[in-house]
Design a protein around this motif. Structure first.
Motif, PDB file in Angstrom:
ATOM      1  N   THR A 198      45.279  28.671  28.569  1.00 50.11           N
ATOM      2  CA  THR A 198      46.719  28.460  28.542  1.00 50.11           C
ATOM      3  C   THR A 198      47.248  28.224  29.952  1.00 50.11           C
ATOM      4  O   THR A 198      46.612  28.599  30.932  1.00 50.11           O
ATOM      5  N   HIS A 199      48.423  27.590  30.022  1.00 45.38           N
ATOM      6  CA  HIS A 199      49.141  27.486  31.293  1.00 45.38           C
ATOM      7  C   HIS A 199      50.356  28.403  31.293  1.00 45.38           C
ATOM      8  O   HIS A 199      51.100  28.455  32.266  1.00 45.38           O
ATOM      9  N   ASP A 200      50.554  29.137  30.178  1.00 45.15           N
ATOM     10  CA  ASP A 200      51.714  30.006  29.997  1.00 45.15           C
ATOM     11  C   ASP A 200      51.391  31.404  30.527  1.00 45.15           C
ATOM     12  O   ASP A 200      50.598  32.144  29.929  1.00 45.15           O
ATOM     13  N   GLN A 201      52.022  31.787  31.646  1.00 44.11           N
ATOM     14  CA  GLN A 201      51.716  33.065  32.286  1.00 44.11           C
ATOM     15  C   GLN A 201      52.045  34.256  31.383  1.00 44.11           C
ATOM     16  O   GLN A 201      51.257  35.203  31.276  1.00 44.11           O
ATOM     17  N   GLU A 202      53.203  34.215  30.744  1.00 46.92           N
ATOM     18  CA  GLU A 202      53.614  35.330  29.891  1.00 46.92           C
ATOM     19  C   GLU A 202      52.656  35.494  28.718  1.00 46.92           C
ATOM     20  O   GLU A 202      52.300  36.617  28.340  1.00 46.92           O
ATOM     21  N   GLU A 203      52.225  34.384  28.148  1.00 48.19           N
ATOM     22  CA  GLU A 203      51.273  34.408  27.038  1.00 48.19           C
ATOM     23  C   GLU A 203      49.958  35.049  27.467  1.00 48.19           C
ATOM     24  O   GLU A 203      49.392  35.880  26.759  1.00 48.19           O
ATOM     25  N   ALA A 204      49.476  34.672  28.637  1.00 45.40           N
ATOM     26  CA  ALA A 204      48.219  35.221  29.147  1.00 45.40           C
ATOM     27  C   ALA A 204      48.325  36.731  29.366  1.00 45.40           C
ATOM     28  O   ALA A 204      47.409  37.488  29.014  1.00 45.40           O
ATOM     29  N   LEU A 205      49.427  37.180  29.945  1.00 43.91           N
ATOM     30  CA  LEU A 205      49.599  38.605  30.207  1.00 43.91           C
ATOM     31  C   LEU A 205      49.714  39.406  28.909  1.00 43.91           C
ATOM     32  O   LEU A 205      49.202  40.519  28.806  1.00 43.91           O
ATOM     33  N   ALA A 206      50.382  38.831  27.910  1.00 52.62           N
ATOM     34  CA  ALA A 206      50.619  39.546  26.653  1.00 52.62           C
ATOM     35  C   ALA A 206      49.364  39.689  25.808  1.00 52.62           C
ATOM     36  O   ALA A 206      49.183  40.692  25.106  1.00 52.62           O
ATOM     37  N   LEU A 207      48.459  38.707  25.863  1.00 47.77           N
ATOM     38  CA  LEU A 207      47.334  38.661  24.935  1.00 47.77           C
ATOM     39  C   LEU A 207      46.034  39.235  25.481  1.00 47.77           C
ATOM     40  O   LEU A 207      45.218  39.757  24.730  1.00 47.77           O
ATOM     41  N   SER A 208      45.817  39.142  26.768  1.00 44.29           N
ATOM     42  CA  SER A 208      44.461  39.240  27.315  1.00 44.29           C
ATOM     43  C   SER A 208      44.019  40.647  27.672  1.00 44.29           C
ATOM     44  O   SER A 208      44.817  41.491  28.088  1.00 44.29           O
ATOM     45  N   ASP A 209      42.708  40.858  27.537  1.00 46.06           N
ATOM     46  CA  ASP A 209      42.076  42.034  28.157  1.00 46.06           C
ATOM     47  C   ASP A 209      41.852  41.767  29.637  1.00 46.06           C
ATOM     48  O   ASP A 209      42.042  42.633  30.475  1.00 46.06           O
ATOM     49  N   ARG A 210      41.439  40.526  29.951  1.00 52.57           N
ATOM     50  CA  ARG A 210      41.306  40.085  31.343  1.00 52.57           C
ATOM     51  C   ARG A 210      41.770  38.647  31.465  1.00 52.57           C
ATOM     52  O   ARG A 210      41.676  37.878  30.515  1.00 52.57           O
ATOM     53  N   VAL A 211      42.255  38.317  32.658  1.00 52.75           N
ATOM     54  CA  VAL A 211      42.745  36.970  32.949  1.00 52.75           C
ATOM     55  C   VAL A 211      42.023  36.449  34.184  1.00 52.75           C
ATOM     56  O   VAL A 211      41.836  37.181  35.166  1.00 52.75           O
ATOM     57  N   ALA A 212      41.617  35.175  34.144  1.00 52.96           N
ATOM     58  CA  ALA A 212      41.082  34.490  35.324  1.00 52.96           C
ATOM     59  C   ALA A 212      42.073  33.399  35.697  1.00 52.96           C
ATOM     60  O   ALA A 212      42.317  32.484  34.911  1.00 52.96           O
ATOM     61  N   VAL A 213      42.667  33.512  36.886  1.00 49.71           N
ATOM     62  CA  VAL A 213      43.626  32.513  37.349  1.00 49.71           C
ATOM     63  C   VAL A 213      42.864  31.443  38.127  1.00 49.71           C
ATOM     64  O   VAL A 213      42.137  31.748  39.077  1.00 49.71           O
ATOM     65  N   MET A 214      43.051  30.172  37.707  1.00 41.95           N
ATOM     66  CA  MET A 214      42.307  29.072  38.298  1.00 41.95           C
ATOM     67  C   MET A 214      43.226  28.125  39.064  1.00 41.95           C
ATOM     68  O   MET A 214      44.379  27.936  38.708  1.00 41.95           O
ATOM     69  N   GLN A 215      42.684  27.554  40.115  1.00 47.71           N
ATOM     70  CA  GLN A 215      43.354  26.498  40.868  1.00 47.71           C
ATOM     71  C   GLN A 215      42.280  25.636  41.521  1.00 47.71           C
ATOM     72  O   GLN A 215      41.313  26.149  42.085  1.00 47.71           O
ATOM     73  N   GLY A 216      42.445  24.315  41.418  1.00 46.66           N
ATOM     74  CA  GLY A 216      41.524  23.402  42.086  1.00 46.66           C
ATOM     75  C   GLY A 216      40.071  23.576  41.707  1.00 46.66           C
ATOM     76  O   GLY A 216      39.176  23.394  42.538  1.00 46.66           O
ATOM     77  N   GLY A 217      39.808  23.926  40.437  1.00 52.86           N
ATOM     78  CA  GLY A 217      38.427  24.056  39.974  1.00 52.86           C
ATOM     79  C   GLY A 217      37.741  25.344  40.345  1.00 52.86           C
ATOM     80  O   GLY A 217      36.520  25.471  40.175  1.00 52.86           O
ATOM     81  N   ARG A 218      38.505  26.326  40.830  1.00 48.36           N
ATOM     82  CA  ARG A 218      37.928  27.620  41.215  1.00 48.36           C
ATOM     83  C   ARG A 218      38.711  28.760  40.589  1.00 48.36           C
ATOM     84  O   ARG A 218      39.907  28.629  40.324  1.00 48.36           O
ATOM     85  N   ILE A 219      38.040  29.886  40.382  1.00 53.14           N
ATOM     86  CA  ILE A 219      38.723  31.102  39.948  1.00 53.14           C
ATOM     87  C   ILE A 219      39.167  31.851  41.200  1.00 53.14           C
ATOM     88  O   ILE A 219      38.337  32.279  42.010  1.00 53.14           O
ATOM     89  N   LEU A 220      40.489  31.990  41.370  1.00 61.03           N
ATOM     90  CA  LEU A 220      41.019  32.660  42.558  1.00 61.03           C
ATOM     91  C   LEU A 220      41.033  34.176  42.395  1.00 61.03           C
ATOM     92  O   LEU A 220      40.780  34.907  43.345  1.00 61.03           O
ATOM     93  N   GLN A 221      41.387  34.634  41.196  1.00 61.41           N
ATOM     94  CA  GLN A 221      41.446  36.075  40.945  1.00 61.41           C
ATOM     95  C   GLN A 221      41.197  36.326  39.469  1.00 61.41           C
ATOM     96  O   GLN A 221      41.606  35.550  38.609  1.00 61.41           O
ATOM     97  N   MET A 222      40.529  37.442  39.195  1.00 61.75           N
ATOM     98  CA  MET A 222      40.167  37.791  37.824  1.00 61.75           C
ATOM     99  C   MET A 222      40.340  39.290  37.646  1.00 61.75           C
ATOM    100  O   MET A 222      39.927  40.078  38.499  1.00 61.75           O
ATOM    101  N   GLY A 223      40.980  39.695  36.535  1.00 62.12           N
ATOM    102  CA  GLY A 223      41.165  41.117  36.294  1.00 62.12           C
ATOM    103  C   GLY A 223      42.096  41.360  35.123  1.00 62.12           C
ATOM    104  O   GLY A 223      42.572  40.403  34.471  1.00 62.12           O
ATOM    105  N   PRO A 224      42.408  42.626  34.827  1.00 60.05           N
ATOM    106  CA  PRO A 224      43.353  42.944  33.749  1.00 60.05           C
ATOM    107  C   PRO A 224      44.731  42.381  34.068  1.00 60.05           C
ATOM    108  O   PRO A 224      45.082  42.192  35.249  1.00 60.05           O
ATOM    109  N   PRO A 225      45.550  42.100  33.049  1.00 64.38           N
ATOM    110  CA  PRO A 225      46.873  41.517  33.290  1.00 64.38           C
ATOM    111  C   PRO A 225      47.729  42.298  34.278  1.00 64.38           C
ATOM    112  O   PRO A 225      48.384  41.698  35.136  1.00 64.38           O
ATOM    113  N   ARG A 226      47.735  43.629  34.175  1.00 63.43           N
ATOM    114  CA  ARG A 226      48.560  44.431  35.087  1.00 63.43           C
ATOM    115  C   ARG A 226      48.130  44.236  36.536  1.00 63.43           C
ATOM    116  O   ARG A 226      48.960  44.131  37.445  1.00 63.43           O
TER     117      ARG A 226
END
Length: 351
Positions: A198-226
């Motif tokens: 998804t590109h929807d930040q609120e959706e990702a935070l509401a649904l996920s056990d963990r989120v990986a934020v990507m930019q430019g083909g790389r994972i910048l940060q990965m962890g629980p939504p909080r």
């Protein structure tokens, strides 16, 4: 030793095109997705999240690296050799088939016994609460109902992994909110690993056990939504996930001195220019001269559960404060106010 991950991705890279015209869309990506985890790839258009999902599905093949599902190397395996199903943004239902025929389609392709197909179709439709619509065609259903049928069709073969490529983006806001709750409940009930894009930040935070934020083909940060929201480590992550205030400062031995303000006792690994980040709800509006810095109140907006104050700093930059205090009246527009910044809410960011 038993495999604890549904998906193991190691050093995956992908480019489209050849030679000087090649466009690299993934750069050495590695990630583990645990069994029964709701894992989300989040980022703007063109960040590589959908390409990574397509590599896991087998619709694209990685240029380098490896992909394992349930311990099995599937890097070069075709889609039908992977224990995976995909739910697409456009649902991809067969318009000439009924709901139950759509759900049964992949089971019939597997040549399962008729009674077993009937049982699985019934279970899948019951799971998404669509059993009373079994004889209808997709054209007779609303967008949300079609989405449920697409989910039932993907769940009926009992895959080890369900891939979801922005499946809620075609729904209106109210229905999308409702489907978010249902999707999370469905994942817990089915006990299947979900890889969600998804590109929807609120959706990702509401649904996920963990989120990986990507930019430019790389994972910048990965962890629980909080953690992603409250403790971003990169400037892009902080700015992409919700509202954020960014302050330029100079790190010294005693902390960080912010432009036009005090020195804050924030630990920094080395001296020099740094950027501090703080969420609007963690900052406080105080009397002028009593905070870390002063500012001018530009505008206040009452939001029901909170009041959003827009301030202008002496440096000319904007600063937002979201204050959940319905009793306290907002200062007058143009008045001088102070900003209080709890040091435990400040994050030091990388570029």
């Amino acid at each position: 030793m038993a495999e604890t991950n549904t998906v193991t991705i190691r050093g995956v890279s992908k480019a489209f095109g050849r030679g000087d015209a090649a466009v690299r869309v993934l750069h050495d990506v590695s990630v583990d997705i645990a069994r029964q985890e709701f894992f989300t790839l989040l980022g703007p258009s063109g960040c590589g999240k959908t390409t990574l999902l397509r590599l896991v599905a087998g619709f694209e093949i990685a240029d380098s690296g490896s992909i394992r599902i349930e311990g099995q190397d599937v890097t070069h395996a075709p889609p039908f050799r992977r224990p995976v199903n995909t739910v697409f943004q456009n649902y991809a239902l067969f318009p000439h088939l009924t709901v139950e025929q759509n759900v049964a389609f992949s089971l019939e392709e597997q040549r399962l016994p008729r009674d077993q197909i009937r049982q699985r179709v019934g279970e899948a439709l019951e799971m998404v609460r669509m059993q009373t619509y079994a004889r209808r065609r997709p054209s007779d259903l609303s967008g949300g109902q079609q989405q449920r049928v697409a989910l039932a069709r993907a769940l009926a073969p009992r895959p080890k992994l369900l891939l979801l490529d922005e499946p809620l983006s075609a729904l209106d806001l109210k229905l999308r909110k409702e489907m978010q709750i249902e999707l999370k409940q469905l994942q817990a009930e089915a006990g299947i690993t979900f890889l969600f894009v998804t590109h929807d930040q609120e959706e990702a935070l509401a649904l996920s056990d963990r989120v990986a934020v990507m930019q430019g083909g790389r994972i910048l940060q990965m962890g629980p939504p909080r953690e992603i929201y409250e403790a971003p480590t990169h400037r892009f992550v902080a700015d992409f996930i919700g509202d954020i205030n960014l302050l330029d400062g100079e790190a010294t031995g005693g902390g960080v001195r912010v432009a036009g303000g005090q020195t804050l006792p924030v630990q920094v690994s080395r001296p020099g220019p740094v950027t501090l980040a703080i969420r609007p709800e963690r900052a406080r509006l105080v009397a002028a001269g009593t905070g870390v810095m002063d500012a001018t109140l530009v505008h206040s907006a009452y939001l029901g559960t909170a009041t959003l104050h827009k301030l202008q700093l002496a440096s000319g930059g904007d600063f937002l404060i979201r204050q959940s205090d319905p009793v306290q009246a907002a200062p007058e527009k143009g008045s001088r106010v102070g900003i209080a910044l709890p040091t435990d809410a400040l994050q030091v960011l990388q570029e």
